[in-house]
Motif scaffolding. Structure first.
Motif, PDB file in Angstrom:
ATOM      1  N   PRO A 299      30.049  20.738  57.251  1.00 42.29           N
ATOM      2  CA  PRO A 299      29.954  21.599  56.076  1.00 42.29           C
ATOM      3  C   PRO A 299      31.284  22.305  55.822  1.00 42.29           C
ATOM      4  O   PRO A 299      31.972  22.721  56.750  1.00 42.29           O
ATOM      5  N   ALA A 300      31.666  22.420  54.574  1.00 44.65           N
ATOM      6  CA  ALA A 300      32.917  23.075  54.221  1.00 44.65           C
ATOM      7  C   ALA A 300      32.774  23.670  52.829  1.00 44.65           C
ATOM      8  O   ALA A 300      31.810  23.388  52.109  1.00 44.65           O
ATOM      9  N   GLU A 301      33.702  24.520  52.469  1.00 44.05           N
ATOM     10  CA  GLU A 301      33.675  25.135  51.156  1.00 44.05           C
ATOM     11  C   GLU A 301      35.092  25.318  50.636  1.00 44.05           C
ATOM     12  O   GLU A 301      36.058  25.423  51.393  1.00 44.05           O
ATOM     13  N   LEU A 302      35.196  25.307  49.315  1.00 41.10           N
ATOM     14  CA  LEU A 302      36.449  25.549  48.639  1.00 41.10           C
ATOM     15  C   LEU A 302      36.403  26.980  48.126  1.00 41.10           C
ATOM     16  O   LEU A 302      35.412  27.401  47.520  1.00 41.10           O
ATOM     17  N   VAL A 303      37.453  27.745  48.379  1.00 42.41           N
ATOM     18  CA  VAL A 303      37.474  29.159  48.006  1.00 42.41           C
ATOM     19  C   VAL A 303      38.542  29.388  46.941  1.00 42.41           C
ATOM     20  O   VAL A 303      39.690  28.956  47.104  1.00 42.41           O
ATOM     21  N   GLN A 304      38.155  30.041  45.866  1.00 41.16           N
ATOM     22  CA  GLN A 304      39.096  30.356  44.784  1.00 41.16           C
ATOM     23  C   GLN A 304      39.209  31.862  44.605  1.00 41.16           C
ATOM     24  O   GLN A 304      38.200  32.567  44.500  1.00 41.16           O
ATOM     25  N   GLY A 305      40.427  32.343  44.589  1.00 38.99           N
ATOM     26  CA  GLY A 305      40.676  33.741  44.261  1.00 38.99           C
ATOM     27  C   GLY A 305      41.174  33.834  42.836  1.00 38.99           C
ATOM     28  O   GLY A 305      41.970  32.998  42.393  1.00 38.99           O
ATOM     29  N   GLN A 306      40.695  34.835  42.126  1.00 40.79           N
ATOM     30  CA  GLN A 306      41.080  34.973  40.717  1.00 40.79           C
ATOM     31  C   GLN A 306      41.299  36.436  40.359  1.00 40.79           C
ATOM     32  O   GLN A 306      40.524  37.304  40.744  1.00 40.79           O
ATOM     33  N   ILE A 307      42.368  36.682  39.643  1.00 41.51           N
ATOM     34  CA  ILE A 307      42.666  38.013  39.127  1.00 41.51           C
ATOM     35  C   ILE A 307      42.676  37.931  37.613  1.00 41.51           C
ATOM     36  O   ILE A 307      43.357  37.079  37.035  1.00 41.51           O
ATOM     37  N   GLN A 308      41.920  38.797  36.967  1.00 39.96           N
ATOM     38  CA  GLN A 308      41.951  38.902  35.518  1.00 39.96           C
ATOM     39  C   GLN A 308      42.362  40.323  35.140  1.00 39.96           C
ATOM     40  O   GLN A 308      41.907  41.285  35.762  1.00 39.96           O
ATOM     41  N   VAL A 309      43.213  40.426  34.150  1.00 40.04           N
ATOM     42  CA  VAL A 309      43.609  41.732  33.639  1.00 40.04           C
ATOM     43  C   VAL A 309      43.314  41.752  32.144  1.00 40.04           C
ATOM     44  O   VAL A 309      43.787  40.887  31.396  1.00 40.04           O
ATOM     45  N   PHE A 310      42.509  42.716  31.730  1.00 43.61           N
ATOM     46  CA  PHE A 310      42.108  42.877  30.335  1.00 43.61           C
ATOM     47  C   PHE A 310      42.958  43.989  29.729  1.00 43.61           C
ATOM     48  O   PHE A 310      42.923  45.128  30.197  1.00 43.61           O
ATOM     49  N   VAL A 311      43.697  43.642  28.685  1.00 41.41           N
ATOM     50  CA  VAL A 311      44.639  44.590  28.089  1.00 41.41           C
ATOM     51  C   VAL A 311      44.284  44.792  26.613  1.00 41.41           C
ATOM     52  O   VAL A 311      44.502  43.896  25.791  1.00 41.41           O
ATOM     53  N   PRO A 312      43.726  45.957  26.241  1.00 45.61           N
ATOM     54  CA  PRO A 312      43.426  46.216  24.831  1.00 45.61           C
ATOM     55  C   PRO A 312      44.717  46.284  24.011  1.00 45.61           C
ATOM     56  O   PRO A 312      45.694  46.909  24.432  1.00 45.61           O
ATOM     57  N   PHE A 313      44.728  45.644  22.865  1.00 47.04           N
ATOM     58  CA  PHE A 313      45.878  45.725  21.978  1.00 47.04           C
ATOM     59  C   PHE A 313      46.074  47.158  21.507  1.00 47.04           C
ATOM     60  O   PHE A 313      45.111  47.811  21.068  1.00 47.04           O
ATOM     61  N   PRO A 314      47.293  47.680  21.549  1.00 45.60           N
ATOM     62  CA  PRO A 314      47.553  48.977  20.924  1.00 45.60           C
ATOM     63  C   PRO A 314      47.803  48.820  19.426  1.00 45.60           C
ATOM     64  O   PRO A 314      47.886  49.803  18.693  1.00 45.60           O
ATOM     65  N   THR A 315      47.918  47.537  18.979  1.00 43.90           N
ATOM     66  CA  THR A 315      48.272  47.268  17.586  1.00 43.90           C
ATOM     67  C   THR A 315      47.102  46.800  16.737  1.00 43.90           C
ATOM     68  O   THR A 315      47.264  46.554  15.552  1.00 43.90           O
ATOM     69  N   GLY A 316      45.934  46.632  17.326  1.00 42.12           N
ATOM     70  CA  GLY A 316      44.804  46.145  16.553  1.00 42.12           C
ATOM     71  C   GLY A 316      43.588  45.905  17.410  1.00 42.12           C
ATOM     72  O   GLY A 316      43.654  46.009  18.634  1.00 42.12           O
ATOM     73  N   PRO A 317      42.453  45.574  16.796  1.00 41.65           N
ATOM     74  CA  PRO A 317      41.183  45.419  17.532  1.00 41.65           C
ATOM     75  C   PRO A 317      41.074  44.096  18.272  1.00 41.65           C
ATOM     76  O   PRO A 317      40.242  43.248  17.941  1.00 41.65           O
ATOM     77  N   LEU A 318      41.929  43.912  19.266  1.00 35.84           N
ATOM     78  CA  LEU A 318      41.944  42.691  20.052  1.00 35.84           C
ATOM     79  C   LEU A 318      42.101  43.036  21.523  1.00 35.84           C
ATOM     80  O   LEU A 318      42.637  44.090  21.875  1.00 35.84           O
ATOM     81  N   MET A 319      41.636  42.129  22.383  1.00 38.51           N
ATOM     82  CA  MET A 319      41.745  42.308  23.823  1.00 38.51           C
ATOM     83  C   MET A 319      42.441  41.079  24.408  1.00 38.51           C
ATOM     84  O   MET A 319      41.949  39.956  24.267  1.00 38.51           O
ATOM     85  N   ALA A 320      43.596  41.269  25.029  1.00 37.48           N
ATOM     86  CA  ALA A 320      44.282  40.171  25.715  1.00 37.48           C
ATOM     87  C   ALA A 320      43.686  40.008  27.109  1.00 37.48           C
ATOM     88  O   ALA A 320      43.343  40.994  27.766  1.00 37.48           O
ATOM     89  N   ILE A 321      43.564  38.766  27.558  1.00 37.02           N
ATOM     90  CA  ILE A 321      42.991  38.473  28.869  1.00 37.02           C
ATOM     91  C   ILE A 321      43.967  37.599  29.643  1.00 37.02           C
ATOM     92  O   ILE A 321      44.216  36.445  29.280  1.00 37.02           O
TER      93      ILE A 321
END
Length: 259
Positions: free
Chosen positions: A201-223
């Protein structure tokens, strides 16, 4: 690397239930190396992530860490094929014509599938894992519509949602471009024993970092998403993510910018 990371040692190891350990620190003032601060910025057309025909959406600018190569996301097949061959040459600078030619279609297909998910920018990083092998890191940048008028309110609301999930390690970030929220996850993928050495038995491990950045210039969210299956390099990956998000800028409407 010496820059403070989004997940300092101990590495954001999964707890017994698969959640990320809560002792993974998230910096709010990670320093940007001098070479990154003076580097040429990458322009991301976030309109592609919202609507291929959208106009008037300001771009996102950031400095791409060394070792990353932009994936071909062009919508035109011929342009994507040409970009895929250039990507293969860049990824394998010491390769042969045959190697570049045979790998280019796979990179073109990878770019087509990635673009279909609404991602505006994607890159692959290839690094020495200091164990005699190679570590790969995937980077994507996307955006989604948001109804916020205040970036801080948007970040606060998003964090309140993320912290409700026990599998999220969510932290508040104060970036030069404004408030943001990070999410660190570690996911385990069980492997079919028939595909492993000795049928164990074995497993694959994934690490993930997400950063959500609200636009200061409009109603949008960068991911901004950075992930790897090479967990032996997790600290380096988190350091790169911390540095990258520190370089994000959003030109305001009518503001001149250079790329």
């Amino acid at each position: 690397m010496t820059t403070e990371s989004l997940a300092q040692s101990p590495i954001a190891r999964p707890a017994a239930d698969g959640a990320v350990a809560t002792d993974a620190a998230v910096p709010t003032d990670a320093a940007v190396p001098a070479d990154a601060a003076g580097a040429e910025a990458v322009r991301v057309d976030l309109a592609k992530a919202i609507n291929r025909g959208a106009t008037g959406i300001p771009p996102l600018l950031f400095v791409l860490p060394d070792g990353f190569h932009e994936l071909p996301l062009q919508s035109d097949p011929a342009q994507r094929a040409a970009a895929a061959e250039a990507f293969a040459r860049e990824l394998y600078p010491n390769g042969s014509e045959e190697l570049w030619r045979t790998n280019a279609p796979a990179f073109a297909a990878m770019g087509e599938m990635t673009a279909a998910t609404g991602v505006a920018y994607a890159a692959m990083g290839v690094f020495d894992n200091e164990r005699g092998g190679v570590a790969t890191v995937n980077l994507t940048i996307a955006a989604t519509a948001s109804d916020h008028t205040d970036p801080e309110v948007a970040a606060t609301g998003l964090r309140e949602i993320l912290v409700r999930d026990e599998f999220n390690d969510s932290r508040w970030l104060n970036l030069p471009c404004g408030p943001a929220v990070s999410r660190i996850t570690v996911t385990k993928f069980p492997l079919d024993p028939a595909l492993t050495a000795g049928g164990a038995p074995a497993e694959l491990v994934q690490g993930q970092i997400q950063v959500f950045v609200p636009f200061p210039t409009g109603p949008l969210m960068a991911i901004v998403t950075m992930g790897t299956f090479n967990m032996e390099s997790w600290v380096d990956v988190s350091e790169m993510a911390a540095v990258l998000v520190q370089t994000i800028t959003f030109p305001r409407p009518g503001e001149e910018y250079e790329v």
